[in-house]
Design a protein around this motif. Structure first.
Motif, PDB file in Angstrom:
ATOM      1  N   ARG A  10       0.831  -1.204   0.000  1.00  9.47           N
ATOM      2  CA  ARG A  10       0.000   0.000   0.000  1.00  9.47           C
ATOM      3  C   ARG A  10       0.866   1.255   0.000  1.00  9.47           C
ATOM      4  O   ARG A  10       0.604   2.198  -0.760  1.00  9.47           O
ATOM      5  CB  ARG A  10      -0.930   0.001   1.223  1.00  9.47           C
ATOM      6  N   GLU A  11       1.895   1.270   0.841  1.00  9.04           N
ATOM      7  CA  GLU A  11       2.766   2.439   0.910  1.00  9.04           C
ATOM      8  C   GLU A  11       3.545   2.615  -0.392  1.00  9.04           C
ATOM      9  O   GLU A  11       3.720   3.740  -0.876  1.00  9.04           O
ATOM     10  CB  GLU A  11       3.724   2.301   2.090  1.00  9.04           C
ATOM     11  N   ARG A  12       4.024   1.512  -0.956  1.00 13.30           N
ATOM     12  CA  ARG A  12       4.761   1.607  -2.219  1.00 13.30           C
ATOM     13  C   ARG A  12       3.853   2.126  -3.326  1.00 13.30           C
ATOM     14  O   ARG A  12       4.280   2.936  -4.158  1.00 13.30           O
ATOM     15  CB  ARG A  12       5.315   0.225  -2.615  1.00 13.30           C
ATOM     16  N   ALA A  13       2.599   1.689  -3.349  1.00 15.86           N
ATOM     17  CA  ALA A  13       1.678   2.112  -4.401  1.00 15.86           C
ATOM     18  C   ALA A  13       1.348   3.591  -4.283  1.00 15.86           C
ATOM     19  O   ALA A  13       1.303   4.313  -5.292  1.00 15.86           O
ATOM     20  CB  ALA A  13       0.396   1.274  -4.334  1.00 15.86           C
ATOM     21  N   ILE A  14       1.124   4.078  -3.075  1.00 16.16           N
ATOM     22  CA  ILE A  14       0.805   5.501  -2.885  1.00 16.16           C
ATOM     23  C   ILE A  14       1.993   6.357  -3.307  1.00 16.16           C
ATOM     24  O   ILE A  14       1.832   7.371  -4.001  1.00 16.16           O
ATOM     25  CB  ILE A  14       0.414   5.775  -1.421  1.00 16.16           C
ATOM     26  N   ALA A  15       3.196   5.959  -2.899  1.00 19.27           N
ATOM     27  CA  ALA A  15       4.396   6.724  -3.271  1.00 19.27           C
ATOM     28  C   ALA A  15       4.627   6.688  -4.778  1.00 19.27           C
ATOM     29  O   ALA A  15       4.970   7.709  -5.394  1.00 19.27           O
ATOM     30  CB  ALA A  15       5.612   6.169  -2.532  1.00 19.27           C
ATOM     31  N   ALA A  16       4.421   5.515  -5.388  1.00 26.41           N
ATOM     32  CA  ALA A  16       4.619   5.398  -6.838  1.00 26.41           C
ATOM     33  C   ALA A  16       3.594   6.234  -7.592  1.00 26.41           C
ATOM     34  O   ALA A  16       3.932   6.916  -8.571  1.00 26.41           O
ATOM     35  CB  ALA A  16       4.519   3.935  -7.261  1.00 26.41           C
ATOM     36  N   ALA A  17       2.341   6.197  -7.162  1.00 22.91           N
ATOM     37  CA  ALA A  17       1.295   6.975  -7.817  1.00 22.91           C
ATOM     38  C   ALA A  17       1.570   8.468  -7.686  1.00 22.91           C
ATOM     39  O   ALA A  17       1.376   9.239  -8.641  1.00 22.91           O
ATOM     40  CB  ALA A  17      -0.070   6.629  -7.228  1.00 22.91           C
ATOM     41  N   ALA A  18       2.023   8.896  -6.513  1.00 23.11           N
ATOM     42  CA  ALA A  18       2.332  10.314  -6.313  1.00 23.11           C
ATOM     43  C   ALA A  18       3.437  10.774  -7.262  1.00 23.11           C
ATOM     44  O   ALA A  18       3.344  11.857  -7.864  1.00 23.11           O
ATOM     45  CB  ALA A  18       2.742  10.558  -4.863  1.00 23.11           C
ATOM     46  N   SER A  19       4.468   9.965  -7.422  1.00 21.59           N
ATOM     47  CA  SER A  19       5.554  10.329  -8.335  1.00 21.59           C
ATOM     48  C   SER A  19       5.075  10.387  -9.777  1.00 21.59           C
ATOM     49  O   SER A  19       5.446  11.305 -10.526  1.00 21.59           O
ATOM     50  CB  SER A  19       6.699   9.320  -8.209  1.00 21.59           C
ATOM     51  N   LEU A  20       4.231   9.435 -10.166  1.00 18.91           N
ATOM     52  CA  LEU A  20       3.703   9.431 -11.529  1.00 18.91           C
ATOM     53  C   LEU A  20       2.832  10.661 -11.782  1.00 18.91           C
ATOM     54  O   LEU A  20       2.899  11.279 -12.851  1.00 18.91           O
ATOM     55  CB  LEU A  20       2.897   8.159 -11.780  1.00 18.91           C
ATOM     56  N   ILE A  21       1.998  11.009 -10.813  1.00 21.15           N
ATOM     57  CA  ILE A  21       1.126  12.185 -10.962  1.00 21.15           C
ATOM     58  C   ILE A  21       1.972  13.438 -11.141  1.00 21.15           C
ATOM     59  O   ILE A  21       1.709  14.275 -12.013  1.00 21.15           O
ATOM     60  CB  ILE A  21       0.204  12.325  -9.736  1.00 21.15           C
ATOM     61  N   ALA A  22       2.999  13.589 -10.304  1.00 22.14           N
ATOM     62  CA  ALA A  22       3.834  14.791 -10.364  1.00 22.14           C
ATOM     63  C   ALA A  22       4.639  14.868 -11.648  1.00 22.14           C
ATOM     64  O   ALA A  22       4.826  15.957 -12.210  1.00 22.14           O
ATOM     65  CB  ALA A  22       4.759  14.832  -9.149  1.00 22.14           C
TER      66      ALA A  22
END
Length: 252
Positions: free
Chosen positions: A63-75
């Motif tokens: 869950r933590e890896r997915a949130i961090a990965a999604a945040a980087s992709l969005i930015a």
């Protein structure tokens, strides 16, 4: 332990990231037998690896890896490129795992906004607000400044998507957060309205006058910094100026 190290070397992964089933197979036993010998948890195995002078490694939960990965992709690439497939690849987890953890893409985007947006800090401020109105306004501005400046820069990307695509995911994310944002801001401003320190204007207008100028400045600030350089006032100066302007506009 020897089997765990051998599988980890073969897969080029940390021992903590190697499934117990693979370790058990390499050791010539079933997973259930291995778990029973370990006492029901893999912690003794990791401890044995540490005693041998090797770091077993390990990663944050999926869950933590997915949130961090999604945040980087969005930015970096925007909301449009932030698909579940892209997040699964970046977070090194299975697509069904993401569906189970977040109930689809909308749930993942909501979790990202909740982590990188202003809501947690705004709700914390509403739970323990300063008594002075001017201090309160500065505190709200600091929350917005912090959210826009937080890396990866998720909030500016969401606003950009919402402005460019009124029916897109950015608009949906902001719309979904309106109830919680309004609740916190009402808790902050209503005591001052009731005490006669703020004009009883329509609440959406009070909020827009408070958040609109600082949000607009933070959206434009990266561009202004490259064009104005040292002429651009500091963020703290801008926040103080806007707080004073708000008081002159709506304070009694």
């Amino acid at each position: 332990m020897a089997a765990a190290l051998a599988v980890a070397r073969a897969r080029r992964r940390d021992v903590a990231d190697v499934p117990l089933a693979a370790i058990a197979a390499a050791a010539g036993m079933s997973r259930s037998t291995l778990l029973r010998r370990l006492g029901g948890t893999r912690a003794p195995l990791d401890d044995a690896v540490r005693r041998a002078g090797i770091d077993p490694g390990g990663r944050p939960p999926a869950r933590e890896r997915a949130i961090a990965a999604a945040a980087s992709l969005i930015a970096e690439q925007g909301l449009g490129a932030t698909t579940l497939d892209a997040v699964a690849a970046a977070a090194d987890c299975a697509l069904p795992t993401l569906h189970g953890l977040f109930d689809g893409r909308d749930g993942l985007l909501t979790a990202v906004f909740d982590r990188y947006g202003p809501l947690p800090d705004l709700e914390a401020l509403a739970a323990d607000p300063p008594g002075d109105l001017c201090d309160l306004l500065r505190a709200v501005h600091r929350v917005i400044i912090g959210a826009f400046g937080r890396e990866p820069r998720v909030l500016p990307a969401i606003f950009a998507d919402a402005c460019g695509r009124p029916g897109g995911p950015g608009h949906a994310m902001l719309k979904a957060m309106v109830p919680r944002t309004s609740k916190s801001l009402w808790a902050l401003l209503s005591p001052h309205i009731e005490a006669g320190r703020l004009q009883p204007l329509p609440f959406p207008l009070l909020v827009q006058l408070l958040l609109g100028p600082i949000a607009t400045h933070m959206l434009l600030r990266p561009t202004l910094e490259t064009t104005l350089g040292a002429e651009l006032p500091s963020v703290d100066e801008i926040a103080d100026t806007l707080a004073g302007a708000y008081l002159r506009a709506v304070a009694i």
